[in-house]
Design a protein around this motif. Structure first.
Motif, mmCIF file in Angstrom:
data_model
loop_
_atom_site.group_PDB
_atom_site.id
_atom_site.type_symbol
_atom_site.label_atom_id
_atom_site.label_comp_id
_atom_site.label_asym_id
_atom_site.label_seq_id
_atom_site.Cartn_x
_atom_site.Cartn_y
_atom_site.Cartn_z
ATOM 1 N N LEU A 132 0.797 -0.988 0.081
ATOM 2 C CA LEU A 132 -0.176 0.133 0.051
ATOM 3 C C LEU A 132 0.831 1.290 0.014
ATOM 4 O O LEU A 132 0.587 2.347 -0.673
ATOM 5 C CB LEU A 132 -0.847 -0.032 1.305
ATOM 6 N N GLU A 133 1.955 1.227 0.640
ATOM 7 C CA GLU A 133 2.926 2.447 0.723
ATOM 8 C C GLU A 133 3.638 2.645 -0.419
ATOM 9 O O GLU A 133 3.627 3.741 -0.951
ATOM 10 C CB GLU A 133 3.761 2.077 1.916
ATOM 11 N N ALA A 134 3.982 1.427 -1.138
ATOM 12 C CA ALA A 134 4.689 1.669 -2.646
ATOM 13 C C ALA A 134 3.659 2.076 -3.376
ATOM 14 O O ALA A 134 4.083 3.055 -4.270
ATOM 15 C CB ALA A 134 5.071 0.290 -2.785
ATOM 16 N N ALA A 135 2.244 1.609 -3.727
ATOM 17 C CA ALA A 135 1.342 2.372 -4.427
ATOM 18 C C ALA A 135 1.151 3.702 -4.081
ATOM 19 O O ALA A 135 0.950 4.604 -5.026
ATOM 20 C CB ALA A 135 0.089 1.422 -4.322
ATOM 21 N N GLU A 136 0.931 4.004 -2.620
ATOM 22 C CA GLU A 136 0.827 5.606 -2.626
ATOM 23 C C GLU A 136 1.930 6.401 -2.902
ATOM 24 O O GLU A 136 1.768 7.426 -3.468
ATOM 25 C CB GLU A 136 0.420 5.792 -1.119
ATOM 26 N N THR A 137 3.199 5.760 -2.940
ATOM 27 C CA THR A 137 4.479 6.355 -3.464
ATOM 28 C C THR A 137 4.619 6.840 -4.960
ATOM 29 O O THR A 137 4.775 7.821 -5.573
ATOM 30 C CB THR A 137 5.607 5.688 -2.958
ATOM 31 N N ASP A 138 3.680 5.640 -5.520
ATOM 32 C CA ASP A 138 3.725 6.012 -7.010
ATOM 33 C C ASP A 138 2.477 6.653 -7.401
ATOM 34 O O ASP A 138 2.226 6.914 -8.828
ATOM 35 C CB ASP A 138 3.524 4.403 -7.563
ATOM 36 N N GLY A 139 1.698 7.269 -6.473
ATOM 37 C CA GLY A 139 0.652 8.417 -6.978
ATOM 38 C C GLY A 139 -0.782 7.529 -7.041
ATOM 39 O O GLY A 139 -1.518 8.229 -7.468
ATOM 40 N N ALA A 140 -0.971 6.222 -6.456
ATOM 41 C CA ALA A 140 -2.137 5.559 -6.618
ATOM 42 C C ALA A 140 -3.046 6.075 -5.555
ATOM 43 O O ALA A 140 -2.611 6.462 -4.295
ATOM 44 C CB ALA A 140 -2.039 4.180 -6.278
ATOM 45 N N GLY A 141 -4.234 6.594 -5.562
ATOM 46 C CA GLY A 141 -5.172 7.320 -4.795
ATOM 47 C C GLY A 141 -5.849 6.123 -4.048
ATOM 48 O O GLY A 141 -5.594 4.774 -4.232
ATOM 49 N N ARG A 142 -6.659 6.446 -2.848
ATOM 50 C CA ARG A 142 -7.078 5.266 -2.025
ATOM 51 C C ARG A 142 -8.012 4.421 -2.814
ATOM 52 O O ARG A 142 -8.028 3.292 -2.460
ATOM 53 C CB ARG A 142 -8.035 6.359 -1.128
#
Length: 320
Positions: A214-224
């Protein structure tokens, strides 16, 4: 000197071999004792299951091939006659349809609402334990007590809901007397009572989702929503399968709320298969016919459970 050294090495090999054999033997005996102890702990529960569940099931299976009735002193073997009567019984098919409609409405609502609540209380904030307790409280409340409370809530004469409608100058409804409302009230009751249990199951599933992903996806710019749809929801696949299977089994056996609130009415529009079984067995005393209904329901539940396990598991395997 070399001879003595060989003797020492040979003795060392013999000692190590003996120690390895002794250790393997001790481990085997230890595991055997653990296994025996485990079976001894399971024995009381297995005995109770065999005496009060398995043996009555076997006896009921044989009764389903007879015309046993408490209204008659004699019992005769009738073969598949009871099952043939079920296939031609309008009451059975109406109850089966009501049960199917009931389960189809409750299961998706239960999953969606319980998952939403699990996502809400999964985050750490002040008072989260209070909200988890509130959402779970209906689960530990007796179904009879809940049904009685909802019976008063939807009472057409003095119910709280109609009193609110009257205060708002809106038309009052005969909730449990009108055919198109009685089953829907039972649907609302089961959803309200069941979401807390599934919320806890989904909470356990959410705790198993790797935070690194989840943190990696958030870093890549993925929204909730993107993180939920692409990571959380696929990772909850086994949990959702568990909820679907258990929910299907529970909903197809709905009885208590029907018995307390509607007695299958009006006009049998809220009668379920288990309530029909109760009527035939304990009111009409047709033990053979009632046992046949029970085993037909057993086969249906088993088939649906296997279908869920096979097809949903295939989708999970493709997802992973």
């Amino acid at each position: 000197m070399s001879v003595r050294r060989r003797d020492v090495e040979l003795k060392s090999k013999i000692d190590s071999t003996f120690f390895a054999e002794w250790k393997a033997s001790w481990t085997l005996r230890h595991r055997r004792r653990e296994m025996i102890a485990g079976y001894l702990f399971l024995l009381p529960a297995l005995l109770l299951f065999c005496i009060f569940t398995f043996l009555p099931m076997i006896e009921s299976f044989f009764i389903s091939f007879t015309d046993m009735s408490l209204n008659s002193a004699s019992t005769h073997w009738v073969g598949l006659q009871n099952y043939a009567l079920i296939l031609h019984s309008a009451d059975f098919w109406e109850s089966f349809l009501n049960t199917a409609v009931f389960a189809i409405q409750v299961l998706p609502l239960n999953i969606i609402i319980s998952l939403f609540l699990a996502l809400l209380v999964h985050k750490k904030f002040k008072g989260v334990g209070f909200f988890r307790t509130i959402f779970y409280t209906p689960v530990i409340t007796s179904m009879v007590a809940v049904s009685v409370a909802w019976l008063w809530l939807f009472n057409p004469s003095y119910g709280l809901l109609n009193s609110i409608l009257a205060d708002l100058h809106l038309p009052q409804q005969s909730w449990l007397v009108q055919p198109h409302w009685s089953l829907e009230v039972l649907v609302l009751l089961r959803v309200w009572k069941g979401v807390g249990s599934n919320m806890i199951i989904f909470l356990a599933g959410l705790n198993s989702v790797p935070t690194e992903m989840l943190e990696a996806a958030e870093t890549d710019g993925a929204g909730r929503f993107r993180r939920f749809w692409s990571i959380t929801w696929p990772m909850l696949g086994p949990t959702t399968l568990y909820v679907i299977v258990l929910g299907t089994i529970s909903l197809l056996q709905a009885f208590t709320e029907v018995y307390v609130m509607t007695q299958g009415g009006p006009l049998e529009t809220s009668s379920t298969v288990v309530y029909l079984l109760f009527q035939k067995t304990f009111q009409a005393f047709q033990l053979g016919f009632g046992s046949a209904i029970a085993f037909v329901l057993f086969v249906v539940i088993l088939a649906l459970s296997m279908i869920n396990l096979v097809f949903v598991q295939k989708r999970l395997n493709r997802a992973y």
